[in-house]
Design a protein around this motif. Structure first.
Motif, PDB file in Angstrom:
ATOM      1  N   SER A  23       0.834  -1.214   0.000  1.00 15.41           N
ATOM      2  CA  SER A  23       0.000   0.000   0.000  1.00 15.41           C
ATOM      3  C   SER A  23       0.864   1.257   0.000  1.00 15.41           C
ATOM      4  O   SER A  23       2.013   1.249   0.466  1.00 15.41           O
ATOM      5  CB  SER A  23      -0.898   0.012   1.237  1.00 15.41           C
ATOM      6  OG  SER A  23      -0.126   0.177   2.412  1.00 15.41           O
ATOM      7  N   LEU A  24       0.290   2.364  -0.509  1.00 12.54           N
ATOM      8  CA  LEU A  24       1.003   3.635  -0.513  1.00 12.54           C
ATOM      9  C   LEU A  24       1.240   4.128   0.909  1.00 12.54           C
ATOM     10  O   LEU A  24       2.297   4.688   1.220  1.00 12.54           O
ATOM     11  CB  LEU A  24       0.209   4.688  -1.306  1.00 12.54           C
ATOM     12  CG  LEU A  24       0.871   6.063  -1.389  1.00 12.54           C
ATOM     13  CD1 LEU A  24       2.242   5.985  -2.062  1.00 12.54           C
ATOM     14  CD2 LEU A  24      -0.019   7.053  -2.138  1.00 12.54           C
ATOM     15  N   LYS A  46       4.188   2.360   2.111  1.00 11.94           N
ATOM     16  CA  LYS A  46       5.390   2.872   1.453  1.00 11.94           C
ATOM     17  C   LYS A  46       5.835   4.191   2.085  1.00 11.94           C
ATOM     18  O   LYS A  46       7.032   4.438   2.289  1.00 11.94           O
ATOM     19  CB  LYS A  46       5.135   3.067  -0.049  1.00 11.94           C
ATOM     20  CG  LYS A  46       5.013   1.770  -0.842  1.00 11.94           C
ATOM     21  CD  LYS A  46       4.795   2.072  -2.310  1.00 11.94           C
ATOM     22  CE  LYS A  46       4.535   0.806  -3.121  1.00 11.94           C
ATOM     23  NZ  LYS A  46       5.688  -0.100  -3.168  1.00 11.94           N
ATOM     24  N   ASN A  47       4.855   5.063   2.393  1.00 10.72           N
ATOM     25  CA  ASN A  47       5.179   6.339   3.018  1.00 10.72           C
ATOM     26  C   ASN A  47       5.771   6.145   4.408  1.00 10.72           C
ATOM     27  O   ASN A  47       6.680   6.877   4.816  1.00 10.72           O
ATOM     28  CB  ASN A  47       3.935   7.228   3.097  1.00 10.72           C
ATOM     29  CG  ASN A  47       3.628   7.908   1.768  1.00 10.72           C
ATOM     30  OD1 ASN A  47       4.501   8.035   0.910  1.00 10.72           O
ATOM     31  ND2 ASN A  47       2.387   8.337   1.591  1.00 10.72           N
ATOM     32  N   ARG A  60       0.787   8.271  -5.614  1.00  9.84           N
ATOM     33  CA  ARG A  60       1.777   8.069  -6.675  1.00  9.84           C
ATOM     34  C   ARG A  60       1.932   6.578  -6.957  1.00  9.84           C
ATOM     35  O   ARG A  60       1.583   5.735  -6.130  1.00  9.84           O
ATOM     36  CB  ARG A  60       3.133   8.665  -6.267  1.00  9.84           C
ATOM     37  CG  ARG A  60       3.780   7.986  -5.076  1.00  9.84           C
ATOM     38  CD  ARG A  60       5.057   8.691  -4.631  1.00  9.84           C
ATOM     39  NE  ARG A  60       5.678   7.987  -3.522  1.00  9.84           N
ATOM     40  CZ  ARG A  60       5.313   8.101  -2.261  1.00  9.84           C
ATOM     41  NH1 ARG A  60       4.310   8.893  -1.926  1.00  9.84           N
ATOM     42  NH2 ARG A  60       5.924   7.406  -1.307  1.00  9.84           N
ATOM     43  N   LYS A  61       2.470   6.289  -8.121  1.00 12.91           N
ATOM     44  CA  LYS A  61       2.720   4.901  -8.502  1.00 12.91           C
ATOM     45  C   LYS A  61       4.166   4.761  -8.953  1.00 12.91           C
ATOM     46  O   LYS A  61       4.716   5.642  -9.610  1.00 12.91           O
ATOM     47  CB  LYS A  61       1.773   4.469  -9.623  1.00 12.91           C
ATOM     48  CG  LYS A  61       0.311   4.379  -9.190  1.00 12.91           C
ATOM     49  CD  LYS A  61      -0.563   3.906 -10.343  1.00 12.91           C
ATOM     50  CE  LYS A  61      -2.029   3.796  -9.908  1.00 12.91           C
ATOM     51  NZ  LYS A  61      -2.900   3.348 -11.032  1.00 12.91           N
TER      52      LYS A  61
END
Length: 462
Positions: free
Chosen positions: A9-10, A13-14, A163-164
């Motif tokens: 998941s973003l 990642k963050n 973002r991707k």
């Protein structure tokens, strides 16, 4: 990076990116991590209040001013308190003790970034971020926090929350990072070694250097400055691509410029843009007549010079460029337009060359010794055998370093890419080289760093 890429998941990642950034920053000075956390909190709270006071313009502006002045006040204390107290003691004998304040790493960069965040929210160019941790992530991104470029919040606001990571961009990012690492570890460090040998900081050694030694040493410093500064931007942009961020270019081969005006459109673009959008234009820019425009330019270039370091020579360096920018705009504009390109380029290189002399020496006595030594006015000789041998032993490296400052390699790469795509075998060979070259550059850079303890960090003063 591996943990980042496999996190699904973003949000995850963050979190990975934020933890990595805080560990990275704390590694260089754990005490000052608290300052980064505090300044991010000030901008986060201030921006939320600015957005909440949409219908109360006076109170809204007051919050903006308070937030900005606190940020600048903290930057001023940590970066300039020692300089100002030393200057006061020199002229008026007060205070008794000069303040000695350790400079938190990267404070010049993340302070300006946090100011752009609050101002962008005030101008309704960006929405205030509800999560403190996302503001902190923006300020602390480990690959650009300590050495730039200065990233405006509005440029990455959408990418922080959505973002991707594309495989193609990861590959491009690795290539860009490897080029930056090679420029720093191999080219810039080697230039620095020669520059420090020929243009030493020790005045007792410098005054006995031959004129040729100082000229060649300053040339190597000129190459070092560009290769070092642009290398960090290359690495930041490359690592940004690897995790889905897209930072704007920060250097665009400035040494090919044909005027000081053009040079500053190509050199440290994020800093020039910051001062243009957040200082020059708010002061009135060129909208209030020529005299006011000159005053605005003076303020901007004094601030630009001072931003680069807590010494008076940086102020002089900034005003040095202010003078030439004023001359180009109002005095020699017509003459420059009629001058052949080659002479305009020579003019630019001469001005920049002597500008780096002002930038290099923070002590004015040492600066004058270096300047006089360039014209053999220190009872020194014009050329000595040692300098001649250094030049001859490094002639091929110097040529290579000069080429690295020009767009020759990137132009050749693009041409080969187009040409080789026309033939299948060549295309396959090109893609193999595209994969092997970054690995080779990283290995060479790593071996250079491991085998050489000489690794100057120019950004310590920021």
């Amino acid at each position: 990076m591996g943990i980042y890429w496999i996190t699904p998941s973003l949000k995850g990642k963050n979190i990975v990116l934020l933890i990595a950034s805080l560990i990275f920053y704390a590694w260089g000075g754990p005490t000052y991590l608290i300052l980064l956390l505090l300044m991010s909190a000030i901008s986060w709270i201030g921006s939320l209040r600015v957005e909440a006071l949409e219908n109360k313009p006076r109170r809204r502006m007051l919050v903006l001013w308070i937030t900005t002045l606190i940020q600048l006040g903290l930057l001023g204390y940590f970066k300039y308190a020692g300089l100002f107290t030393a200057t006061l003691k020199h002229f008026i004998g007060w205070p008794q003790h000069v303040l000695e304040v350790a400079l938190p790493i990267g404070i010049s960069f993340y302070t300006f970034q946090l100011i752009t965040y609050t101002v962008d929210v005030y101008r309704n160019e960006a929405k205030a971020q509800r999560s403190y941790w996302m503001v902190l992530l923006y300020a602390a991104l480990y690959f650009q926090c300590i050495a730039g470029p200065i990233v405006r919040y509005q440029d990455v606001a959408d990418e922080i929350t959505g973002r991707k990571v594309k495989l193609e961009e990861v590959g491009r990012g690795i290539s860009r990072f490897s080029v930056g690492l090679f420029k720093k570890a191999v080219l810039a460090n080697s230039c620095a070694k020669i520059a420090d040998q020929l243009c030493p900081m020790d005045i007792s050694v410098l005054q006995h250097q031959s004129a040729a030694a100082i000229w060649l040493g300053l040339l190597m410093y000129m190459l070092q400055i560009y290769l070092d500064f642009s290398a960090y931007s290359d690495m930041a942009i490359g690592m940004g691509w690897m995790v889905g961020f897209h930072f704007k270019e920060n250097f665009n081969y400035p040494y090919i410029s044909q005027s000081i005006t053009e040079f500053w459109r190509r050199w440290h673009i994020s800093l020039s843009t910051f001062f243009r959008d957040y200082v020059y234009i708010p002061l009135g820019g060129n909208r209030k007549g020529a005299f006011r425009q000159i005053i605005n330019m003076f303020v901007v270039w004094a601030a630009t010079g001072f931003w680069h370091g807590a010494n008076w020579n940086y102020l002089l360096w900034g005003l040095y460029f202010f003078v030439f920018l004023v001359l180009e705009k109002w005095v020699i504009k017509g003459l420059l337009a009629k001058t052949p390109r080659v002479f305009k380029h020579i003019y630019l290189l001469v001005i920049i060359y002597f500008g780096w002399l002002l930038f290099r020496y923070t002590n004015f006595n040492t600066l004058m010794v270096a300047f006089k030594g360039m014209f053999a006015m220190n009872h020194n000789q014009w050329l000595d055998m040692s300098t001649k041998m250094i030049f001859l032993n490094n002639i091929y490296f110097i040529i290579f370093a000069i080429i690295a400052c020009l767009p020759i390699a990137s132009m050749a790469y693009r041409w080969l890419k187009v040409e080789m795509r026309r033939r299948f075998v060549s295309r396959v060979a090109f893609y193999i080289v595209d994969i092997v070259a970054p690995v080779a550059l990283v290995l060479i850079s790593t071996m250079t760093l491991v085998g050489n303890s000489y690794n100057p960090f120019l950004y310590f003063q920021f």
